[in-house]
Design a protein around this motif. Structure first.
Motif, PDB file in Angstrom:
ATOM      1  N   ALA A  75      -6.961  -7.703  -3.612  1.00 55.54           N
ATOM      2  CA  ALA A  75      -6.428  -6.739  -4.578  1.00 55.54           C
ATOM      3  C   ALA A  75      -5.892  -5.502  -3.860  1.00 55.54           C
ATOM      4  CB  ALA A  75      -7.517  -6.351  -5.583  1.00 55.54           C
ATOM      5  N   GLN A  76      -6.637  -5.019  -2.878  1.00 55.31           N
ATOM      6  CA  GLN A  76      -6.208  -3.827  -2.137  1.00 55.31           C
ATOM      7  C   GLN A  76      -4.921  -4.083  -1.365  1.00 55.31           C
ATOM      8  OE1 GLN A  76      -9.896  -3.185  -0.013  1.00 55.31           O
ATOM      9  NE2 GLN A  76     -10.290  -1.311  -1.181  1.00 55.31           N
ATOM     10  N   ALA A  77      -4.756  -5.271  -0.838  1.00 60.03           N
ATOM     11  CA  ALA A  77      -3.540  -5.595  -0.082  1.00 60.03           C
ATOM     12  C   ALA A  77      -2.317  -5.507  -0.989  1.00 60.03           C
ATOM     13  CB  ALA A  77      -3.655  -6.990   0.539  1.00 60.03           C
ATOM     14  N   ILE A  78      -2.430  -5.989  -2.202  1.00 60.42           N
ATOM     15  CA  ILE A  78      -1.322  -5.928  -3.157  1.00 60.42           C
ATOM     16  C   ILE A  78      -1.000  -4.475  -3.485  1.00 60.42           C
ATOM     17  CG2 ILE A  78      -0.666  -6.436  -5.549  1.00 60.42           C
ATOM     18  CD1 ILE A  78      -0.531  -8.859  -3.677  1.00 60.42           C
ATOM     19  N   VAL A  79      -2.027  -3.703  -3.758  1.00 65.44           N
ATOM     20  CA  VAL A  79      -1.834  -2.294  -4.127  1.00 65.44           C
ATOM     21  C   VAL A  79      -1.247  -1.516  -2.959  1.00 65.44           C
ATOM     22  CG1 VAL A  79      -3.006  -0.177  -4.821  1.00 65.44           C
ATOM     23  CG2 VAL A  79      -3.584  -2.350  -5.930  1.00 65.44           C
ATOM     24  N   ARG A  80      -1.734  -1.747  -1.761  1.00 62.33           N
ATOM     25  CA  ARG A  80      -1.188  -1.041  -0.585  1.00 62.33           C
ATOM     26  C   ARG A  80       0.281  -1.401  -0.345  1.00 62.33           C
ATOM     27  NH1 ARG A  80      -6.702  -1.753   1.833  1.00 62.33           N
ATOM     28  NH2 ARG A  80      -7.586   0.333   1.753  1.00 62.33           N
ATOM     29  N   ALA A  81       0.622  -2.654  -0.555  1.00 59.44           N
ATOM     30  CA  ALA A  81       2.020  -3.067  -0.394  1.00 59.44           C
ATOM     31  C   ALA A  81       2.902  -2.371  -1.427  1.00 59.44           C
ATOM     32  CB  ALA A  81       2.143  -4.583  -0.518  1.00 59.44           C
ATOM     33  N   LYS A  82       2.415  -2.227  -2.645  1.00 61.82           N
ATOM     34  CA  LYS A  82       3.190  -1.549  -3.687  1.00 61.82           C
ATOM     35  C   LYS A  82       3.327  -0.069  -3.365  1.00 61.82           C
ATOM     36  CE  LYS A  82       5.002  -2.850  -6.778  1.00 61.82           C
ATOM     37  NZ  LYS A  82       6.426  -3.160  -7.056  1.00 61.82           N
ATOM     38  N   ILE A  83       2.283   0.537  -2.837  1.00 59.41           N
ATOM     39  CA  ILE A  83       2.355   1.950  -2.444  1.00 59.41           C
ATOM     40  C   ILE A  83       3.449   2.122  -1.388  1.00 59.41           C
ATOM     41  CG2 ILE A  83       1.146   3.804  -1.215  1.00 59.41           C
ATOM     42  CD1 ILE A  83      -1.445   2.762  -2.621  1.00 59.41           C
ATOM     43  N   ALA A  84       3.465   1.267  -0.383  1.00 57.74           N
ATOM     44  CA  ALA A  84       4.485   1.353   0.672  1.00 57.74           C
ATOM     45  C   ALA A  84       5.883   1.184   0.086  1.00 57.74           C
ATOM     46  CB  ALA A  84       4.221   0.298   1.745  1.00 57.74           C
ATOM     47  N   GLU A  85       6.034   0.254  -0.830  1.00 57.18           N
ATOM     48  CA  GLU A  85       7.334   0.039  -1.471  1.00 57.18           C
ATOM     49  C   GLU A  85       7.765   1.282  -2.254  1.00 57.18           C
ATOM     50  OE1 GLU A  85       8.986  -2.575  -5.183  1.00 57.18           O
ATOM     51  OE2 GLU A  85       7.570  -3.563  -3.837  1.00 57.18           O
ATOM     52  N   LEU A  86       6.852   1.851  -3.015  1.00 52.11           N
ATOM     53  CA  LEU A  86       7.176   3.045  -3.806  1.00 52.11           C
ATOM     54  C   LEU A  86       7.484   4.246  -2.911  1.00 52.11           C
ATOM     55  CD1 LEU A  86       4.561   2.704  -6.686  1.00 52.11           C
ATOM     56  CD2 LEU A  86       7.032   2.337  -6.836  1.00 52.11           C
ATOM     57  N   GLU A  87       6.748   4.376  -1.805  1.00 43.62           N
ATOM     58  CA  GLU A  87       7.039   5.473  -0.878  1.00 43.62           C
ATOM     59  C   GLU A  87       8.448   5.335  -0.294  1.00 43.62           C
ATOM     60  OE1 GLU A  87       2.550   6.687   0.606  1.00 43.62           O
ATOM     61  OE2 GLU A  87       3.643   5.172   1.735  1.00 43.62           O
ATOM     62  N   GLY A  88       8.849   4.101   0.004  1.00 44.32           N
ATOM     63  CA  GLY A  88      10.213   3.865   0.488  1.00 44.32           C
ATOM     64  C   GLY A  88      11.244   4.244  -0.564  1.00 44.32           C
ATOM     65  N   GLU A  89      10.946   3.926  -1.816  1.00 43.37           N
ATOM     66  CA  GLU A  89      11.861   4.291  -2.905  1.00 43.37           C
ATOM     67  C   GLU A  89      11.954   5.805  -3.061  1.00 43.37           C
ATOM     68  OE1 GLU A  89      10.723   2.251  -6.495  1.00 43.37           O
ATOM     69  OE2 GLU A  89      10.881   0.292  -5.527  1.00 43.37           O
ATOM     70  N   VAL A  90      10.841   6.501  -2.872  1.00 44.77           N
ATOM     71  CA  VAL A  90      10.842   7.961  -2.963  1.00 44.77           C
ATOM     72  C   VAL A  90      11.751   8.546  -1.887  1.00 44.77           C
ATOM     73  CG1 VAL A  90       9.417  10.034  -2.632  1.00 44.77           C
ATOM     74  CG2 VAL A  90       8.598   8.185  -4.093  1.00 44.77           C
ATOM     75  N   ILE A  91      11.639   8.028  -0.683  1.00 43.14           N
ATOM     76  CA  ILE A  91      12.485   8.516   0.419  1.00 43.14           C
ATOM     77  C   ILE A  91      13.957   8.274   0.087  1.00 43.14           C
ATOM     78  CG2 ILE A  91      13.128   8.096   2.835  1.00 43.14           C
ATOM     79  CD1 ILE A  91      10.070   7.583   3.322  1.00 43.14           C
ATOM     80  N   GLN A  92      14.276   7.095  -0.416  1.00 37.84           N
ATOM     81  CA  GLN A  92      15.667   6.795  -0.776  1.00 37.84           C
ATOM     82  C   GLN A  92      16.159   7.735  -1.875  1.00 37.84           C
ATOM     83  OE1 GLN A  92      15.435   2.619  -1.784  1.00 37.84           O
ATOM     84  NE2 GLN A  92      16.174   2.014   0.232  1.00 37.84           N
TER      85      GLN A  92
END
Length: 124
Positions: A75-92
């Protein structure tokens, strides 16, 4: 206390077919009575709330289902991957805002005449 699918759907502000779909794909576990009707106990309602919240913060239904896995590390792996994806979107988004802000304030008549705009355009 148990609730019907209609009551839970109204409480969560979603359509009943959404709850049925969540059950069909394994994101939600709902007990059924002898007549086949779904019965939502407190645990099922809380599970539906969790799926809804995970969907609203950006997880796909498969991601939400995986994020509710019994094994915490999965479960944590999925959530961490989503956090990384969202952080990338924030930068964009921040880069887009900076570019658009510059173009809105640019003193040049045409963007291709501005060296700063050209720099923004050349960046990936």
């Amino acid at each position: 206390m148990v609730k019907t699918i209609g009551e839970v759907a109204a409480e969560l502000g979603i359509a009943a077919h959404v709850l049925r779909h969540w059950e069909d794909v394994g994101a939600l576990t709902v007990r059924r009575e002898e007549n086949g009707y779904r019965v939502y106990d407190d645990r099922a309602v809380e599970q539906a709330r969790t799926v809804l919240k995970l969907r609203r913060v950006g997880l796909s239904l498969p991601e939400a289902t995986a994020a509710m896995a019994p094994k915490k590390s999965a479960a944590q792996a999925i959530v961490r991957a989503k956090i990384a994806e969202l952080e990338g979107e924030v930068i964009q988004r921040q880069e887009a805002i900076a570019f658009l802000q510059h173009t809105a304030d640019c003193r040049h008549r045409y963007l291709d005449e501005c060296p700063d705009c050209s720099t923004f355009v050349r960046e990936a």
